[in-house]
Design a protein around this motif. Structure first.
Motif, PDB file in Angstrom:
ATOM      1  N   ALA A 124       0.836  -1.204   0.000  1.00 31.49           N
ATOM      2  CA  ALA A 124       0.000   0.000   0.000  1.00 31.49           C
ATOM      3  C   ALA A 124       0.870   1.254   0.000  1.00 31.49           C
ATOM      4  CB  ALA A 124      -0.930  -0.007   1.212  1.00 31.49           C
ATOM      5  N   GLY A 125       1.959   1.229   0.756  1.00 33.51           N
ATOM      6  CA  GLY A 125       2.861   2.373   0.792  1.00 33.51           C
ATOM      7  C   GLY A 125       3.579   2.579  -0.528  1.00 33.51           C
ATOM      8  N   TRP A 126       3.994   1.498  -1.171  1.00 33.66           N
ATOM      9  CA  TRP A 126       4.664   1.615  -2.470  1.00 33.66           C
ATOM     10  C   TRP A 126       3.730   2.217  -3.512  1.00 33.66           C
ATOM     11  CZ3 TRP A 126       6.432  -4.149  -2.025  1.00 33.66           C
ATOM     12  CH2 TRP A 126       7.478  -4.230  -1.099  1.00 33.66           C
ATOM     13  N   ARG A 127       2.443   1.902  -3.393  1.00 26.67           N
ATOM     14  CA  ARG A 127       1.472   2.430  -4.359  1.00 26.67           C
ATOM     15  C   ARG A 127       1.415   3.956  -4.296  1.00 26.67           C
ATOM     16  NH1 ARG A 127      -2.444  -0.483  -2.686  1.00 26.67           N
ATOM     17  NH2 ARG A 127      -1.922  -2.278  -3.987  1.00 26.67           N
ATOM     18  N   ARG A 128       1.647   4.505  -3.116  1.00 26.81           N
ATOM     19  CA  ARG A 128       1.605   5.966  -2.936  1.00 26.81           C
ATOM     20  C   ARG A 128       2.981   6.609  -3.079  1.00 26.81           C
ATOM     21  NH1 ARG A 128      -1.337   3.948   1.524  1.00 26.81           N
ATOM     22  NH2 ARG A 128       0.470   4.363   2.865  1.00 26.81           N
ATOM     23  N   SER A 129       4.009   5.794  -3.191  1.00 28.90           N
ATOM     24  CA  SER A 129       5.382   6.285  -3.130  1.00 28.90           C
ATOM     25  C   SER A 129       5.850   6.857  -4.467  1.00 28.90           C
ATOM     26  CB  SER A 129       6.310   5.136  -2.717  1.00 28.90           C
ATOM     27  OG  SER A 129       7.661   5.506  -2.837  1.00 28.90           O
ATOM     28  N   ASP A 130       6.812   7.775  -4.386  1.00 25.38           N
ATOM     29  CA  ASP A 130       7.471   8.299  -5.581  1.00 25.38           C
ATOM     30  C   ASP A 130       8.671   7.447  -5.991  1.00 25.38           C
ATOM     31  OD1 ASP A 130       5.741  10.449  -5.902  1.00 25.38           O
ATOM     32  OD2 ASP A 130       6.911  11.742  -4.567  1.00 25.38           O
ATOM     33  N   ALA A 131       8.918   6.357  -5.287  1.00 33.15           N
ATOM     34  CA  ALA A 131      10.042   5.485  -5.633  1.00 33.15           C
ATOM     35  C   ALA A 131       9.911   5.015  -7.079  1.00 33.15           C
ATOM     36  CB  ALA A 131      10.088   4.282  -4.695  1.00 33.15           C
ATOM     37  N   ARG A 132      11.033   4.916  -7.771  1.00 27.68           N
ATOM     38  CA  ARG A 132      11.024   4.513  -9.177  1.00 27.68           C
ATOM     39  C   ARG A 132      11.056   2.996  -9.335  1.00 27.68           C
ATOM     40  NH1 ARG A 132      12.741   9.034 -12.361  1.00 27.68           N
ATOM     41  NH2 ARG A 132      12.451   7.653 -14.150  1.00 27.68           N
ATOM     42  N   VAL A 133      11.745   2.310  -8.422  1.00 26.34           N
ATOM     43  CA  VAL A 133      11.902   0.856  -8.458  1.00 26.34           C
ATOM     44  C   VAL A 133      11.888   0.356  -7.017  1.00 26.34           C
ATOM     45  CG1 VAL A 133      13.352  -1.084  -9.191  1.00 26.34           C
ATOM     46  CG2 VAL A 133      13.333   1.014 -10.549  1.00 26.34           C
ATOM     47  N   ILE A 134      11.317  -0.825  -6.798  1.00 24.64           N
ATOM     48  CA  ILE A 134      11.307  -1.458  -5.481  1.00 24.64           C
ATOM     49  C   ILE A 134      12.257  -2.656  -5.524  1.00 24.64           C
ATOM     50  CG2 ILE A 134       9.894  -2.528  -3.693  1.00 24.64           C
ATOM     51  CD1 ILE A 134       9.080   0.365  -4.372  1.00 24.64           C
ATOM     52  N   VAL A 135      13.149  -2.762  -4.545  1.00 28.25           N
ATOM     53  CA  VAL A 135      14.061  -3.905  -4.441  1.00 28.25           C
ATOM     54  C   VAL A 135      13.812  -4.601  -3.107  1.00 28.25           C
ATOM     55  CG1 VAL A 135      16.459  -4.675  -4.355  1.00 28.25           C
ATOM     56  CG2 VAL A 135      15.812  -2.798  -5.888  1.00 28.25           C
ATOM     57  N   LEU A 136      13.546  -5.907  -3.162  1.00 30.28           N
ATOM     58  CA  LEU A 136      13.340  -6.707  -1.957  1.00 30.28           C
ATOM     59  C   LEU A 136      14.554  -7.602  -1.730  1.00 30.28           C
ATOM     60  CD1 LEU A 136       9.663  -7.988  -2.460  1.00 30.28           C
ATOM     61  CD2 LEU A 136      10.440  -5.835  -1.463  1.00 30.28           C
ATOM     62  N   CYS A 137      14.968  -7.733  -0.480  1.00 30.21           N
ATOM     63  CA  CYS A 137      16.048  -8.664  -0.155  1.00 30.21           C
ATOM     64  C   CYS A 137      15.809  -9.220   1.235  1.00 30.21           C
ATOM     65  CB  CYS A 137      17.415  -7.988  -0.242  1.00 30.21           C
ATOM     66  SG  CYS A 137      17.724  -6.769   1.054  1.00 30.21           S
TER      67      CYS A 137
END
Length: 250
Positions: A17-30
């Motif tokens: 839900a936070g990523w949907r509102r975020s201005d981040a260009r790419v999400i990286v999970l580790c």
């Protein structure tokens, strides 16, 4: 061990839900534990459900529908999501990775795969369906029915990974920086066209692509990139297309 739990599902829902509102260009999970991305879902919590079948029958489908909705939400994000598999990723850990757009493996003594049938259960987070869509039905049947777990190099050979690296997180971050050098809306529309069109007929998928194409072309970022490109002398244009550009501010 780095086991996934019901509490972690709550956290993942909040993150998406936070990523949907975020201005981040790419999400990286580790993974946050050395040598472990997500080992698998907590076997203890699964066993609790098996020991209380009445409760499981009542609440299990609702829980799985919620989990599937969360993972589908990752594919619906505008941002590409990259899984940096910096350790073991089995069971739900690998299902989460399959829900990401790109996967980067880490060279070393790690294992990836859907191992549930060894425990008398099956993947419950979309693993059977996403795996078949990545590697084809025949290969997915072989991997799931035999509960095969793969070394990183084997997973790469099967097409389950984009690449393998000594440092999965570092390699994933490099890919993220490369994507950030592309106009934001073009990346988002390309992801939309691929995900929404994949399971449609060709005619319907082309309609999805046409819509996404026009949405991308009507953005300022597309105009700016095209103007930058056509201003170049013809001999320089191929080098421009091959070059990894600095992150854009659009």
């Amino acid at each position: 061990m780095n086991y996934y739990t019901e509490q972690a599902i709550d956290e993942l829902e909040g993150l998406v839900a936070g990523w949907r509102r975020s201005d981040a260009r790419v999400i990286v999970l580790c993974g946050g534990v050395s040598g472990k991305f997500i080992t698998h879902f907590s076997a203890e919590e699964i066993l609790d459900g098996v020991r209380a079948p009445e409760t499981f029958i009542d609440k299990g489908p609702i829980r799985n529908e919620r989990l599937n909705r969360i993972l589908r939400g990752m594919s619906e994000l505008n941002q590409p999501v990259i899984a940096a598999l910096n350790g073991d990723a089995m069971g739900f850990g690998f299902e989460l990775a399959l829900a990401c757009d790109l996967r980067v493996g880490q060279i070393g003594d790690h294992r990836y795969g859907l191992c549930e049938t060894s425990l008398g259960i099956i993947p419950g987070g979309g693993g059977t369906q996403r795996l078949a869509r990545v590697v084809g039905l025949g290969t997915a049947l072989d991997l799931v029915l035999r509960a095969r777990v793969l070394k990183p190099e084997e997973a790469l050979d099967y097409g389950l990974l984009s690449t393998c690296a000594e440092d999965a997180l570092g390699a994933a971050q490099n890919i993220a920086r490369e994507i950030c050098g592309k106009p934001r809306h073009g990346v988002a529309m390309a992801k939309r066209a691929l995900h929404r069109g994949y399971n449609l007929s060709l005619a319907d998928a082309l309609t999805v692509e046409t819509d996404a194409s026009f949405r991308a072309r009507l953005t300022d970022s597309a105009r700016d990139a095209l103007e930058e490109y056509v201003a170049l002398p013809f001999p320089e244009r191929r080098d421009w297309l091959e070059h990894v550009h600095e992150p854009r501010l659009d």
